[in-house]
Write an enzyme that holds these catalytic residues in place. Structure first.
Site, PDB file in Angstrom:
ATOM      1  N   CYS A 265       0.792  -1.239   0.000  1.00 49.47           N
ATOM      2  CA  CYS A 265       0.000   0.000   0.000  1.00 49.47           C
ATOM      3  C   CYS A 265       0.823   1.287   0.000  1.00 49.47           C
ATOM      4  O   CYS A 265       0.698   2.090  -0.914  1.00 49.47           O
ATOM      5  CB  CYS A 265      -0.949  -0.007   1.194  1.00 49.47           C
TER       6      CYS A 265
HETATM    7  C1  UGA Z   1      -1.424   0.314   5.552  1.00 45.25           C
HETATM    8  C2  UGA Z   1      -2.213   1.259   6.463  1.00 45.25           C
HETATM    9  O1  UGA Z   1      -1.677   1.230   7.794  1.00 45.25           O
HETATM   10  C3  UGA Z   1      -3.708   0.877   6.499  1.00 45.25           C
HETATM   11  O2  UGA Z   1      -4.436   1.852   7.251  1.00 45.25           O
HETATM   12  C4  UGA Z   1      -4.246   0.867   5.062  1.00 45.25           C
HETATM   13  O3  UGA Z   1      -5.621   0.529   5.005  1.00 45.25           O
HETATM   14  C5  UGA Z   1      -3.457  -0.133   4.256  1.00 45.25           C
HETATM   15  O4  UGA Z   1      -2.055   0.271   4.255  1.00 45.25           O
HETATM   16  C6  UGA Z   1      -4.022  -0.137   2.857  1.00 45.25           C
HETATM   17  O5  UGA Z   1      -3.940   0.888   2.170  1.00 45.25           O
HETATM   18  O6  UGA Z   1      -4.699  -1.112   2.483  1.00 45.25           O
HETATM   19  P1  UGA Z   1      -0.297  -2.095   5.838  1.00 45.25           P
HETATM   20  O7  UGA Z   1       0.310  -1.883   4.485  1.00 45.25           O
HETATM   21  O8  UGA Z   1      -0.918  -3.395   6.163  1.00 45.25           O
HETATM   22  O9  UGA Z   1      -1.421  -0.978   6.143  1.00 45.25           O
HETATM   23  O10 UGA Z   1       0.923  -1.910   6.837  1.00 45.25           O
HETATM   24  P2  UGA Z   1       1.314  -1.025   8.091  1.00 45.25           P
HETATM   25  O11 UGA Z   1       1.048  -1.757   9.334  1.00 45.25           O
HETATM   26  O12 UGA Z   1       0.737   0.339   7.974  1.00 45.25           O
HETATM   27  O13 UGA Z   1       2.918  -0.925   7.882  1.00 45.25           O
HETATM   28  C7  UGA Z   1       3.477  -0.476   6.652  1.00 45.25           C
HETATM   29  C8  UGA Z   1       4.989  -0.444   6.701  1.00 45.25           C
HETATM   30  O14 UGA Z   1       5.452   0.623   7.516  1.00 45.25           O
HETATM   31  C9  UGA Z   1       5.662  -1.712   7.259  1.00 45.25           C
HETATM   32  O15 UGA Z   1       6.756  -2.041   6.417  1.00 45.25           O
HETATM   33  C10 UGA Z   1       6.166  -1.306   8.630  1.00 45.25           C
HETATM   34  O16 UGA Z   1       7.324  -2.000   9.013  1.00 45.25           O
HETATM   35  C11 UGA Z   1       6.471   0.173   8.398  1.00 45.25           C
HETATM   36  N1  UGA Z   1       6.403   1.016   9.628  1.00 45.25           N
HETATM   37  C12 UGA Z   1       5.219   1.194  10.279  1.00 45.25           C
HETATM   38  C13 UGA Z   1       7.546   1.672  10.051  1.00 45.25           C
HETATM   39  O17 UGA Z   1       8.648   1.540   9.462  1.00 45.25           O
HETATM   40  N2  UGA Z   1       7.459   2.478  11.168  1.00 45.25           N
HETATM   41  C14 UGA Z   1       6.297   2.668  11.835  1.00 45.25           C
HETATM   42  O18 UGA Z   1       6.298   3.430  12.830  1.00 45.25           O
HETATM   43  C15 UGA Z   1       5.155   2.006  11.386  1.00 45.25           C
END
Ligand code: UGA
Length: 429
Positions: A265
């Site tokens: 995403c």
């Molecule tokens: C993300 C959004 O959080 C959802 O709200 C959204 O609906 C979804 O995309 C989508 O568009 O369908 P997701 O891709 O499942 O969800 O993953 P996240 O949990 O948001 O994490 C994304 C990435 O960011 C991961 O690689 C994680 O390691 C990284 N991350 C997250 C960080 O590096 N630091 C943080 O503080 C948080």
């Protein structure tokens, strides 16, 4: 209400199952017979926490899957388009599947007597519902939107792995519709939810989804930039962000620095928003930089590694974690991919470990080593890089003794080096 869900990927399956759990009658439509069979047998086609239990409760009762579009559209009052929206070679959104779904629904609306609503749930760039889906629906059905049928846009905010929880505990529900009748009916679907419900036009709803993801990605790149500066200043960036996040205007979430964001995403949506901005002759400098900072983090990890092991040629390096985040087997845009690529370019011998995602990574890197446990990956390694925030890596301790040199480059702040006999280097701390 009677709902049809077009597409049984993670959004479609979760949405359909959760609507069924709310008491609606749900039919899921897919072109893949395997998926249809699985859903009807109560087996989720994808892994999502809590999904299997719900699906088992409802499959064959008020939820079923079918290959038959005709019956699905004829027998329901509202259809959700939940198909993939990948990025094309130029970074623009590829709307092929949205077009196909609109065409298929439109053809069935032609003979339908009762009012039907078509809602886009897939993430699409602003203007897609009114400018792409709606004209196709009108053309194929021979009816006018707002009269013969209604059109809406209802974005999802579901994290992979936590999608069922997020569906059931949303921060908000956004209902985009270009006519009040459609908006009112979509709203009824969510009766019982106590979170704020925002009604907008379809374009605005589409933009809310993009801007939410772009903002979260921006927070992460911001935290990474701050972390890169803090590291050089000898300041603990996690303490800094703890202090910063206590400001209610900022919030403590998505401020964890490290290797950056991956997944299906954030990278895709930020790129698509940049592409859309270019179409309207605007250069989104900040969004471009968000991606640049993200791309730099794996390079920084390699630089830190080379500080300790200057020549990587022929050296065994362990990579712990391959998934784009913990609790998933998804490796799409995982930061481990560029990291392993850079290690291989330096001539390192990579041995990787991930309890769920190794199988998928074998398609990307068939020729690196894959270990069955973290300890096995560490065995004889000159150094290790941690690429995913898996909880199990927090417990690593005696396993480090198996390394030739106990050098740990932590890209996710999961190892606490205190009391451990290791050379520890945090990516931003
Ligand atoms: C993300 C959004 O959080 C959802 O709200 C959204 O609906 C979804 O995309 C989508 O568009 O369908 P997701 O891709 O499942 O969800 O993953 P996240 O949990 O948001 O994490 C994304 C990435 O960011 C991961 O690689 C994680 O390691 C990284 N991350 C997250 C960080 O590096 N630091 C943080 O503080 C948080």
């Amino acid at each position: 209400m009677r709902i049809s869900i077009i597409g049984t990927g993670y959004v479609g399956t979760v949405t359909g199952t959760c609507f069924a759990h709310m008491g609606h009658e749900v039919v899921c439509v897919d072109v893949d017979p395997e998926r249809v069979k699985k859903i009807n047998a109560g087996e989720p086609p994808i892994y999502e926490e809590g999904l299997e239990e719900l699906l088992k409760d409802h499959a064959g009762k008020n939820l079923r899957a079918t290959l038959d579009y005709d019956a699905a559209i004829a027998g329901t009052d509202i259809s959700f388009i939940c198909v993939p929206t990948p990025t094309d070679a130029d970074g623009r959104i590829d709307l092929r599947f949205v077009r196909e779904a609109s065409r298929s629904i439109g053809q069935r609306l032609k003979n339908k007597k009762s009012y039907h609503i078509v809602v886009v749930k897939s993430t699409v760039v602003p203007g897609t519902t009114s400018g792409v889906a709606r004209p196709i629906l009108e053309q194929e059905s021979g009816k006018k939107a707002g009269e013969g049928f209604g059109v809406g846009m209802n974005p999802e905010f579901l994290r992979e792995g936590k999608a069922v929880y997020d569906f059931q505990h949303p921060d908000r529900i956004v209902i985009g519709a270009d006519d009040p009748k459609a908006a009112a009916i979509i709203r009824q679907l969510y009766a019982g939810y106590t979170c704020p419900v925002l009604e907008t036009d379809t374009k605005t709803a589409e933009m809310i989804k993009y801007v939410s993801n772009a903002f979260l990605a921006t927070k992460i790149s911001f935290a990474n930039e701050v972390g890169n500066i803090c590291k050089r200043l000898g300041i603990d960036t996690y303490k800094v962000m703890e202090g910063v996040g206590l400001d209610a205007r900022i919030s403590p979430h998505f401020l964890r620095s490290g290797l950056g964001f991956g997944g299906s995403c954030f990278p895709k949506d930020v790129k698509a928003l940049i592409g859309k901005a270019a179409e309207v002759d605007y250069e989104p400098l900040l969004l471009k930089t968000v991606l640049k900072v993200n791309d730099k983090q794996p390079e920084i990890a390699l630089r830190l590694l080379k500080k300790h092991v200057p020549d990587l040629k022929g050296k065994k390096i362990a990579v712990l974690g391959l998934a784009f985040k913990d609790d998933t087997d998804d490796i799409r845009e995982s930061r481990a991919i560029p990291l392993i690529g850079a290690l291989l370019a330096e001539g390192a011998k990579v041995v990787a470990y991930d309890r769920m995602a190794a199988g998928h990574m074998k398609n990307v890197y068939p020729n690196i080593g894959y270990a069955k446990t973290a300890g096995d990956a560490l065995d004889g390694a000159e150094a290790c890089l941690i690429a995913t925030e898996w909880k199990e890596f927090e417990k690593l301790d005696v396993e480090f003794a198996r390394m030739r040199q106990k050098i740990v480059i932590d890209g996710r702040r999961v190892v606490d080096p205190r009391g451990k006999d290791i050379i520890y280097e945090g990516l931003c701390w």
